[in-house]
Design an enzyme around this catalytic site. Structure first.
Site, PDB file in Angstrom:
ATOM      1  N   HIS A   1      72.451  -9.403 -30.834  1.00  0.00           N
ATOM      2  CA  HIS A   1      73.580 -10.094 -30.225  1.00  0.00           C
ATOM      3  C   HIS A   1      73.092 -11.360 -29.530  1.00  0.00           C
ATOM      4  O   HIS A   1      71.895 -11.542 -29.316  1.00  0.00           O
ATOM      5  CB  HIS A   1      74.272  -9.194 -29.209  1.00  0.00           C
TER       6      HIS A   1
ATOM      7  N   SER B   1      78.083  -3.575 -27.299  1.00  0.00           N
ATOM      8  CA  SER B   1      79.540  -3.403 -27.348  1.00  0.00           C
ATOM      9  C   SER B   1      80.071  -2.394 -26.346  1.00  0.00           C
ATOM     10  O   SER B   1      81.259  -2.428 -26.013  1.00  0.00           O
ATOM     11  CB  SER B   1      79.969  -2.987 -28.762  1.00  0.00           C
TER      12      SER B   1
ATOM     13  N   GLU C   1      90.170  -3.380 -34.152  1.00  0.00           N
ATOM     14  CA  GLU C   1      88.828  -3.951 -34.179  1.00  0.00           C
ATOM     15  C   GLU C   1      88.401  -4.312 -35.596  1.00  0.00           C
ATOM     16  O   GLU C   1      88.488  -3.484 -36.516  1.00  0.00           O
ATOM     17  CB  GLU C   1      87.800  -2.960 -33.613  1.00  0.00           C
TER      18      GLU C   1
ATOM     19  N   THR D   1      83.180   0.240 -29.565  1.00  0.00           N
ATOM     20  CA  THR D   1      84.400  -0.498 -29.231  1.00  0.00           C
ATOM     21  C   THR D   1      85.641   0.378 -29.240  1.00  0.00           C
ATOM     22  O   THR D   1      86.368   0.435 -28.246  1.00  0.00           O
ATOM     23  CB  THR D   1      84.559  -1.716 -30.160  1.00  0.00           C
TER      24      THR D   1
END
Length: 513
Positions: A477, A114, A337, A179
């Site tokens: 991810h 991220s 977020e 983030t």
């Protein structure tokens, strides 16, 4: 029109508005239904008129880890929870007229984290993994402040602050997590969230940790006058280790700084810690606020009602943030977020993944209802994807979290090993577990692969963790493209397949910078 009405066609409006069960939906579908549906969609598309105006406000939503398969699953999940046709359901942002694909690789990894992905979104510059709002010339763990300063890239939030706009950062993760941190901090290791997390060299050289940068990078002759709304988790990273918070947790800071109180004294804001404080917050009289609702990440949406001090929903946080920020006649920039979408997938828990994605959709709907889409650009995207897959050949309307049951069948389909399997699974991760709420799976032994006959197991239970192929302590991810959805001024620029850094260019152009 620039924003497609949620009731896209008369047929869909009838079906959704009546809350028809799946069987009724299926009976309504025939060849003419699909021809009419496609013609209505085409007619809507022909009515689109690009809005080329300058944006007064921008709201950027980031579903952390919300890959396309997650969007699909959440869409069906939401519809089925409502008792309607999940496959034809739409999340709020799926009604936006402009959609593109974003390439999420970082400068040094095919599958990124991220830190570089959000850096690309918020600054227009791709960088290396673990790096927050610095260019790729800066090495991870760089401890020389001069090198760090030379590598800084400017974020759209910082540009908005400098232009006199109000700014806000909202997250269900820690506000110091990658983030949200990328909007305001510049650091060579995303894990340096409090001063106690710095390397010895970085601490000795005076490198500022992420939490400290939220205070030190703004006001007093620096950028703008401070971020106006800060809502999220991570309370312990802002408090000294001599302070015990409202939930009985001690702060993490070893430098004696109480950054929550510094925010209040420096920027003239207020500090809140729980749902009661949030509910009492008057947006008419509040100009600056820092709300830290958990020592670490906020709760998953599934678990939020059980939080010790009480937590607002992401929709509530978003709505109140807008109400505070909109008082500025110069406009505002807000980043929201859904941080725990990502965490649920890391834990291999698709139920919480989908529920938090639906919570993000609800927050987008709340935002769209509060703003004028003629002067406010809304972008919804993800920083990266996950290895969550939707497979098998389940019949229409089969529970998205259920076992695969094929058309015309009532019993689950069996794999070559004679066992049933679920529609949703993960390519890697901690694997199959039951009765393990969310992150509790990390206390269990890894159980990847086909380890048990699930015939008598309720795979739709919130605490069920899907099977995974490759055994890992945490699911990873994924590297494929993610979607960008947009509505409002300059939203027509969201098109095609783009580098992730392009999102910044759209926002910059919309603001006229």
């Amino acid at each position: 029109m620039d924003f497609l009405n949620l009731k896209r066609t008369a047929v869909v409006a009838m079906l959704l508005g009546s809350q028809f069960a799946f069987s009724n939906v299926a009976l309504a579908e025939n060849a003419q239904f699909w021809l009419n549906d496609g013609a209505a969609s085409l007619n809507d598309s022909k009515k689109l008129v690009p809005n080329a105006k300058k944006a007064k406000n921008i709201i950027l939503f980031v579903g952390d880890g919300m890959g396309i398969s997650t969007v699909t699953g959440a869409r069906i999940f939401e519809g089925q929870l409502k008792g309607i046709d999940g496959e034809r359901n739409r999340l709020s942002f799926e009604e936006f007229p402009y959609v593109a694909l974003s390439k999420t690789y970082s400068t040094n990894q095919q599958t990124s984290d991220s830190a570089p992905t959000m850096t690309a979104i918020i600054s227009g510059v791709k960088t290396n993994d673990g790096i927050i709002s610095l260019n790729q010339s800066v090495a991870r763990n760089e401890a020389n402040p001069s090198v760090i300063n030379a590598g800084k890239v400017t974020t759209i939030l910082e540009q908005a602050e400098a232009a006199g706009k109000s700014t806000g950062v909202v997250s269900t993760a820690r506000i110091t997590h990658a983030t949200p941190a990328a909007t305001y901090a510049h650091i060579s290791n995303r894990d340096w969230e409090a001063n106690a997390n710095l390397s010895s060299a970085a601490a000795t050289n005076g490198v500022k940790d992420i939490a400290a940068q939220l205070i030190d990078n703004f006001g007093s002759g620096k950028i703008g006058d401070g971020i106006d709304v800060v809502f999220g988790g991570g309370r312990s990273y802002f408090l000294p280790n001599t302070v015990t918070d409202i939930e009985g947790s001690k702060g993490r800071r070893t430098d004696g700084r109480n950054l929550a109180q510094e925010y209040v004294s420096k920027f003239g804001g207020v500090y809140i810690q729980d749902k009661n404080g949030f509910d009492a917050l008057n947006p008419v009289t509040t100009n600056k606020v820092i709300g830290l609702f958990n020592p670490s990440h906020m709760e998953y949406e599934q678990d939020r009602p059980n939080d010790i001090a009480g937590e607002p929903s992401l929709s509530e946080l978003t709505g109140k943030a807008i109400d505070i920020l909109k008082k500025n006649q110069n406009g505002y920039f807000l980043m929201v977020e859904g941080g725990r979408i990502d965490h649920a997938s890391h834990a291999g828990n698709a139920y919480r993944t989908f529920k938090d994605a639906v919570a993000l959709s609800d927050a987008v709907r709340e935002a769209a209802s509060k703003v004028n889409l003629n002067d406010t650009l809304i972008i919804v995207t993800a920083d990266h994807s996950h290895t969550l897959t939707i497979g098998g050949y389940p019949k229409r309307g089969n529970p998205i979290l259920g076992k695969v049951v094929e058309p015309g069948k009532t019993a689950p389909t069996l794999a070559a090993d004679g066992k049933p399997y679920t529609t949703v699974s993960f390519a890697n991760g901690p694997g199959y577990h039951t009765n393990s709420p969310g992150d509790a799976v990390y206390n269990e032994a890894i159980a990847a692969g086909r380890v048990v006959d699930m015939s008598g197991v309720d795979t739709e239970d919130p605490d069920f963790h899907q099977e995974a192929l490759v055994p890992l302590s945490s699911e990873t991810h994924a590297g494929e493209e993610v979607a960008i959805y947009a509505v409002g001024p300059k939203s027509y620029l969201v098109h095609g397949v783009q580098e992730q850094s392009y999102i910044y260019q759209v926002m910059k152009d919309a603001f006229g910078y």
